[in-house]
Design a protein around this motif. Structure first.
Motif, PDB file in Angstrom:
ATOM      1  N   GLN A 209     -11.303 -18.963  41.470  1.00  0.00           N
ATOM      2  CA  GLN A 209     -10.238 -18.291  40.712  1.00  0.00           C
ATOM      3  C   GLN A 209     -10.042 -16.825  41.120  1.00  0.00           C
ATOM      4  N   ASN A 210     -10.067 -16.576  42.439  1.00  0.00           N
ATOM      5  CA  ASN A 210      -9.847 -15.205  42.917  1.00  0.00           C
ATOM      6  C   ASN A 210      -8.439 -15.007  43.452  1.00  0.00           C
ATOM      7  N   GLY A 211      -7.587 -16.027  43.277  1.00  0.00           N
ATOM      8  CA  GLY A 211      -6.198 -15.910  43.694  1.00  0.00           C
ATOM      9  C   GLY A 211      -5.950 -16.259  45.146  1.00  0.00           C
ATOM     10  N   ARG A 212      -6.986 -16.682  45.867  1.00  0.00           N
ATOM     11  CA  ARG A 212      -6.843 -17.044  47.278  1.00  0.00           C
ATOM     12  C   ARG A 212      -7.633 -18.327  47.531  1.00  0.00           C
ATOM     13  N   VAL A 213      -7.014 -19.274  48.203  1.00  0.00           N
ATOM     14  CA  VAL A 213      -7.666 -20.549  48.511  1.00  0.00           C
ATOM     15  C   VAL A 213      -8.151 -20.519  49.952  1.00  0.00           C
ATOM     16  N   THR A 214      -9.450 -20.719  50.133  1.00  0.00           N
ATOM     17  CA  THR A 214     -10.012 -20.752  51.480  1.00  0.00           C
ATOM     18  C   THR A 214      -9.875 -22.152  52.065  1.00  0.00           C
ATOM     19  N   ALA A 215     -10.129 -22.252  53.366  1.00  0.00           N
ATOM     20  CA  ALA A 215     -10.077 -23.564  54.022  1.00  0.00           C
ATOM     21  C   ALA A 215     -11.086 -24.518  53.389  1.00  0.00           C
ATOM     22  N   ARG A 216     -12.264 -24.023  53.031  1.00  0.00           N
ATOM     23  CA  ARG A 216     -13.280 -24.878  52.418  1.00  0.00           C
ATOM     24  C   ARG A 216     -12.828 -25.358  51.040  1.00  0.00           C
ATOM     25  N   GLU A 217     -12.239 -24.477  50.249  1.00  0.00           N
ATOM     26  CA  GLU A 217     -11.761 -24.879  48.925  1.00  0.00           C
ATOM     27  C   GLU A 217     -10.661 -25.933  49.056  1.00  0.00           C
ATOM     28  N   PHE A 218      -9.757 -25.723  50.005  1.00  0.00           N
ATOM     29  CA  PHE A 218      -8.674 -26.679  50.219  1.00  0.00           C
ATOM     30  C   PHE A 218      -9.244 -28.020  50.672  1.00  0.00           C
ATOM     31  N   SER A 219     -10.218 -27.975  51.571  1.00  0.00           N
ATOM     32  CA  SER A 219     -10.840 -29.200  52.071  1.00  0.00           C
ATOM     33  C   SER A 219     -11.539 -29.964  50.952  1.00  0.00           C
ATOM     34  N   ASP A 220     -12.290 -29.264  50.129  1.00  0.00           N
ATOM     35  CA  ASP A 220     -13.002 -29.923  49.031  1.00  0.00           C
ATOM     36  C   ASP A 220     -12.025 -30.589  48.069  1.00  0.00           C
ATOM     37  N   ALA A 221     -10.933 -29.883  47.766  1.00  0.00           N
ATOM     38  CA  ALA A 221      -9.936 -30.452  46.857  1.00  0.00           C
ATOM     39  C   ALA A 221      -9.243 -31.651  47.492  1.00  0.00           C
ATOM     40  N   THR A 222      -8.973 -31.562  48.803  1.00  0.00           N
ATOM     41  CA  THR A 222      -8.334 -32.669  49.502  1.00  0.00           C
ATOM     42  C   THR A 222      -9.224 -33.901  49.508  1.00  0.00           C
ATOM     43  N   LEU A 223     -10.505 -33.711  49.807  1.00  0.00           N
ATOM     44  CA  LEU A 223     -11.437 -34.832  49.817  1.00  0.00           C
ATOM     45  C   LEU A 223     -11.546 -35.462  48.430  1.00  0.00           C
ATOM     46  N   ALA A 224     -11.582 -34.625  47.396  1.00  0.00           N
ATOM     47  CA  ALA A 224     -11.658 -35.156  46.032  1.00  0.00           C
ATOM     48  C   ALA A 224     -10.428 -36.004  45.712  1.00  0.00           C
ATOM     49  N   THR A 225      -9.257 -35.540  46.143  1.00  0.00           N
ATOM     50  CA  THR A 225      -8.025 -36.290  45.895  1.00  0.00           C
ATOM     51  C   THR A 225      -8.035 -37.622  46.645  1.00  0.00           C
ATOM     52  N   ILE A 226      -8.483 -37.590  47.901  1.00  0.00           N
ATOM     53  CA  ILE A 226      -8.569 -38.831  48.683  1.00  0.00           C
ATOM     54  C   ILE A 226      -9.509 -39.820  48.000  1.00  0.00           C
ATOM     55  N   ARG A 227     -10.671 -39.321  47.584  1.00  0.00           N
ATOM     56  CA  ARG A 227     -11.658 -40.204  46.966  1.00  0.00           C
ATOM     57  C   ARG A 227     -11.133 -40.766  45.642  1.00  0.00           C
TER      58      ARG A 227
END
Length: 344
Positions: A209-227
């Protein structure tokens, strides 16, 4: 007796080569994406060609088997509930970055600082109208669309269809063919809902919640959505998606259980919160007259009607969807196959 040397017959080729021309930027971006995914460029292209051979343009357009089954699943009450739970990653998954082609296409400002801001995400997502305009261009003059937008148009249009058009019973094809008839008020109402959803989605990606999404945060969210999407379609929970998982009786039983949970104040509250992001019933009143969608494929038809009159598999069927993602042709979709055919 003179022996004549007969020319040897060449054995038939087991493989053929195909030359593809594209810009250096597109080639570099494609090879980088393949490397991050741990797959060869040849393997990715072969998968895409096989899908196109079986389903034609349906394999790459909104309305593809992947898009259809996502909409079918999204209409279920169970989808809203299951998507509320984030699952952990398996060993080794944390070493790979998922969805980086999308991430890099959204996070293109600030000299590629490898972080995504809300302003970048909203700007690159565009309005509903601009997305439809690009959908038209994708069929007539795709090179006129910026490279970053070509990468995200499938994800953007799929989200718009599933979040705005399907719940409102509107036909996106009629909108695309009659854009001049769509009122400014309707476009504006759709954008209000769309941008609210985009902001909520960005917040869900921004883990710290720092107002910026890193590549790792985006990847983790993407994997969660896929799963979560995989688990939604794996109705019997055996770790693979098969035709039997789309038996309407299984979905109905799960929906009944989820509805009971929502009535007792459990996770069903997620469903109530999600409803606030649907297009208001008073919006697009004129368009609801001339752009009303035809009856969707019923769960029974999706499950049982597998072939067309020409004998080929129907893309909008359980059998067609499974075949399109079953890379080893064993009759079911593993999680690895699901990831590979999701474009991540």
């Amino acid at each position: 007796m003179t022996q004549t040397n007969r020319p040897r017959k060449r054995p038939s080729k087991k493989t053929e080569a195909l030359e593809i021309r594209l810009s250096p930027e597109e080639k570099s971006a494609f090879l980088d994406a393949c490397q991050r995914a741990g797959r060869t460029a040849s393997a990715v292209l072969r998968d895409a060609m096989r899908g196109y051979s079986q389903f034609g343009p349906m394999a790459r357009l909104p309305g593809s088997p992947t898009m259809i089954v996502s909409a079918f699943a999204g209409a279920s009450i169970g989808a809203l509930l299951l998507l509320s739970a984030v699952q952990g990653t398996e060993p080794g998954e944390q070493d790979r970055l998922y969805g980086m082609s999308l991430f890099n296409s959204y996070a293109v400002s600030d000299f590629y600082d490898h972080e995504l801001t809300l302003a970048e995400y909203l700007e690159r997502s565009g309005s509903v109208q601009s997305t439809f305009e690009q959908m038209v261009l994708s069929q007539t003059d795709p090179d006129a669309i910026p490279a970053q937008d070509r990468t995200t148009i499938g994800e953007r249009s799929g989200a718009i269809f599933g979040q705005l058009f399907i719940p409102a019973n509107l036909d996106p094809a009629l909108f695309r063919e009659n854009m001049e008839r769509v009122t400014d008020g309707c476009w504006a109402a759709m954008d209000d809902v769309r941008y609210a959803r985009l902001r909520r989605r960005f917040e869900s990606w921004d883990a710290d919640q720092n107002g910026r999404v890193t590549a790792r945060e985006f990847s983790d969210a993407t994997l969660a959505t896929i799963r979560q999407s995989f688990q939604l379609q794996d109705a019997d929970g055996d770790g693979a998606i098969a035709i039997a998982d789309f038996d309407p009786s299984i979905w109905q039983a799960r929906d009944d259980a989820n509805r009971a949970a929502s009535e007792t104040g459990g996770q069903g509250n997620v469903s109530m919160r999600s409803q606030s992001f649907h297009l208001p019933e008073t919006a697009c009143a004129t368009e609801r007259v001339w752009a009303q969608a035809s009856a969707p494929t019923s769960p029974d038809d999706f499950f049982s009607a597998a072939t067309r009159e020409d004998g080929r598999l129907r893309p909008n069927s359980a059998a067609g969807m499974v075949a399109s993602r079953d890379l080893d042709a064993n009759g079911q979709i593993s999680f690895a196959e699901f990831v590979a055919t999701s474009g991540y």
